[in-house]
Design a protein around this motif. Structure first.
Motif, PDB file in Angstrom:
ATOM      1  N   TRP A 153       0.829  -1.200   0.000  1.00 33.26           N
ATOM      2  CA  TRP A 153       0.000   0.000   0.000  1.00 33.26           C
ATOM      3  C   TRP A 153       0.868   1.255   0.000  1.00 33.26           C
ATOM      4  O   TRP A 153       0.590   2.219  -0.710  1.00 33.26           O
ATOM      5  N   ARG A 154       1.955   1.242   0.764  1.00 34.03           N
ATOM      6  CA  ARG A 154       2.825   2.423   0.879  1.00 34.03           C
ATOM      7  C   ARG A 154       3.875   2.496  -0.230  1.00 34.03           C
ATOM      8  O   ARG A 154       4.379   3.577  -0.529  1.00 34.03           O
ATOM      9  N   ARG A 155       4.206   1.367  -0.821  1.00 37.58           N
ATOM     10  CA  ARG A 155       5.299   1.329  -1.797  1.00 37.58           C
ATOM     11  C   ARG A 155       4.839   0.789  -3.153  1.00 37.58           C
ATOM     12  O   ARG A 155       5.602   0.148  -3.865  1.00 37.58           O
ATOM     13  N   ALA A 156       3.582   1.031  -3.494  1.00 33.56           N
ATOM     14  CA  ALA A 156       3.005   0.426  -4.699  1.00 33.56           C
ATOM     15  C   ALA A 156       3.788   0.786  -5.965  1.00 33.56           C
ATOM     16  O   ALA A 156       4.098  -0.092  -6.785  1.00 33.56           O
ATOM     17  N   VAL A 157       4.110   2.035  -6.165  1.00 40.55           N
ATOM     18  CA  VAL A 157       4.786   2.461  -7.396  1.00 40.55           C
ATOM     19  C   VAL A 157       6.151   1.796  -7.514  1.00 40.55           C
ATOM     20  O   VAL A 157       6.516   1.252  -8.573  1.00 40.55           O
ATOM     21  N   ARG A 158       6.915   1.790  -6.441  1.00 40.85           N
ATOM     22  CA  ARG A 158       8.235   1.171  -6.463  1.00 40.85           C
ATOM     23  C   ARG A 158       8.130  -0.339  -6.709  1.00 40.85           C
ATOM     24  O   ARG A 158       8.878  -0.901  -7.502  1.00 40.85           O
ATOM     25  N   LEU A 159       7.197  -0.981  -6.042  1.00 40.91           N
ATOM     26  CA  LEU A 159       7.072  -2.430  -6.147  1.00 40.91           C
ATOM     27  C   LEU A 159       6.573  -2.865  -7.531  1.00 40.91           C
ATOM     28  O   LEU A 159       6.903  -3.954  -7.996  1.00 40.91           O
TER      29      LEU A 159
END
Length: 303
Positions: free
Chosen positions: A70-76
Motif C-alpha cells: 500500500w505504501r510502496r506500490a509504485v516502487r514495487l
C-alpha cells in the motif's frame, strides 16, 4: 535465508459490515508457482488487489518483497507484472502499441523476448484492438507481462479466451520465467492448468485459507481411485474403509470381476495386497486430482 517474495499473515479486509477477507495466510517464495484457488466470492480478487496496492488492508500483515504494497506500490510495480482475466485495452491503439504502453508501466521489456512471444502466441501486433477477439486481447496482456524482466508474475485467470494450443504456449512461457528465478501467483479455475504449473497450492474459502501445501501433499488428503480386474470370486474387502465400492462382471462375459473403489492413500498398500494375492488381470490406480480435492473441500467444510 532471503525474505519471501510475498508474505501474508492474518489478512483482513472489510467493506462496511462485509468481511471479504477474514485472517487469510499465504506465502510465496522466489522460483515458486503457487496456485490460488477458491470459489467465486472466496476473496481471491480482493487478496490480489491488496497485494497490488490497489486497496488497503483492514488488518493483518502483507509484505511484498519485504515492503508494504500500500505504501510502496509504485516502487514495487517495477518488479512485478499483472494479467487479469478480463483485459481492457485502448481500442484505437494497435496490439503492439498496447504492449509498449503496458511495458512502460512496469518492469522493462526484453525486446528479443517480446518479438519471440508475439510469434509464439501468433499475434498480429499491427491490428487495432477494436478488431481483436477476446483471446487476442488476452494475448496482448500475456506478451506484455511475460516479456518483462519481472521478479513476480500475478496471473488472475490468465488464459481466459485462449484456445488449447495457446494455453500450452502460456504454460511453456511460465515455466521458462520460473526457471529464471521468478515467482508466480496463479489464480485459476482451470485446475488442470494449476496441476501442470504449480508446485504449491493455497485454497481459500470465505476469506480464509483452508488448505495449503504442495500439490503432492494436498493430493494425499483426498482418496485414491482403484480399478482392478480379478479372476473368479473377488476377495473380501469389507474390512477396509472403502468408498464407492462396486463389483461387476467383466465385459467379455468371462468369470472375472471388475472392482472399483476409492480409498485413503495410506491404506492403499493394505487394500492391494489381497487383490494381488488373488491374481490380477488388470489394475489402474489413479491419484486424486485437484478437481476432486477442491470439490471435497467445499462439500465437507462447515458453513
Amino acid at each position: 535465508m532471503s525474505d519471501p517474495v510475498l508474505d501474508i499473515s492474518g489478512l483482513v479486509k472489510t467493506f462496511g459490515s462485509f468481511r471479504a477477507l477474514d485472517g487469510l495466510d499465504l506465502r510465496l517464495e522466489a522460483g515458486e508457482v503457487r496456485g490460488f484457488l477458491g470459489p467465486n466470492g472466496a476473496g481471491k480478487t480482493t487478496t490480489l488487489r491488496v497485494v497490488l496496492g490497489m486497496i488497503r488492508a483492514s488488518g493483518g500483515r502483507v509484505r511484498l518483497f519485504g515492503q508494504d504494497p500500500w505504501r510502496r506500490a509504485v516502487r514495487l510495480h517495477r518488479r512485478l507484472t499483472y494479467v487479469p482475466g478480463d483485459v481492457a485495452l485502448w481500442p484505437g491503439l494497435t496490439g503492439g502499441q498496447c504492449i509498449d504502453v503496458l511495458g512502460a508501466s512496469g518492469p522493462p521489456l526484453d525486446p528479443a523476448r517480446r518479438a519471440e512471444l508475439v510469434d509464439r502466441f501468433d499475434l498480429d501486433p499491427t491490428k487495432r484492438v477494436r478488431d481483436y477477439s477476446r483471446g487476442n486481447r488476452q494475448k496482448v496482456a500475456l506478451v506484455a507481462a511475460l516479456a518483462a524482466r519481472a521478479d513476480l508474475f500475478v496471473l488472475d485467470e490468465p488464459t481466459a479466451g485462449l484456445d488449447p494450443l495457446m494455453e500450452e504456449v502460456f504454460r511453456e512461457c511460465v515455466t521458462e520465467r520460473v526457471s529464471d528465478g521468478a515467482a508466480v501467483l496463479l489464480s485459476s479455475h482451470i485446475l488442470s492448468e494449476v496441476e501442470a504449473l504449480c508446485s504449491t497450492v493455497t485454497i481459500i474459502r470465505r476469506g480464509r485459507t483452508v488448505k495449503a501445501g504442495s500439490v503432492a501433499e494436498l493430493r494425499g488428503l483426498a482418496r485414491t481411485t482403484v480399478r482392478a480386474v480379478v479372476p473368479g470370486t473377488p476377495p473380501d474387502l469389507d474390512r477396509f474403509d472403502l468408498h464407492d465400492l462396486k463389483v461387476s462382471p467383466v465385459s467379455d462375459g468371462g468369470s472375472g470381476r471388475e472392482i472399483t473403489f476409492t480409498v485413503e492413500p495410506d491404506q492403499l498398500d493394505r487394500v492391494l495386497r489381497p487383490l494381488v494375492d488373488g491374481g490380477l488381470r488388470g489394475l489402474t490406480v489413479r491419484p486424486p486430482s485437484l478437481d476432486e480435492l477442491f470439490l471435497s473441500e467445499y462439500d465437507e467444510a462447515p458453513a
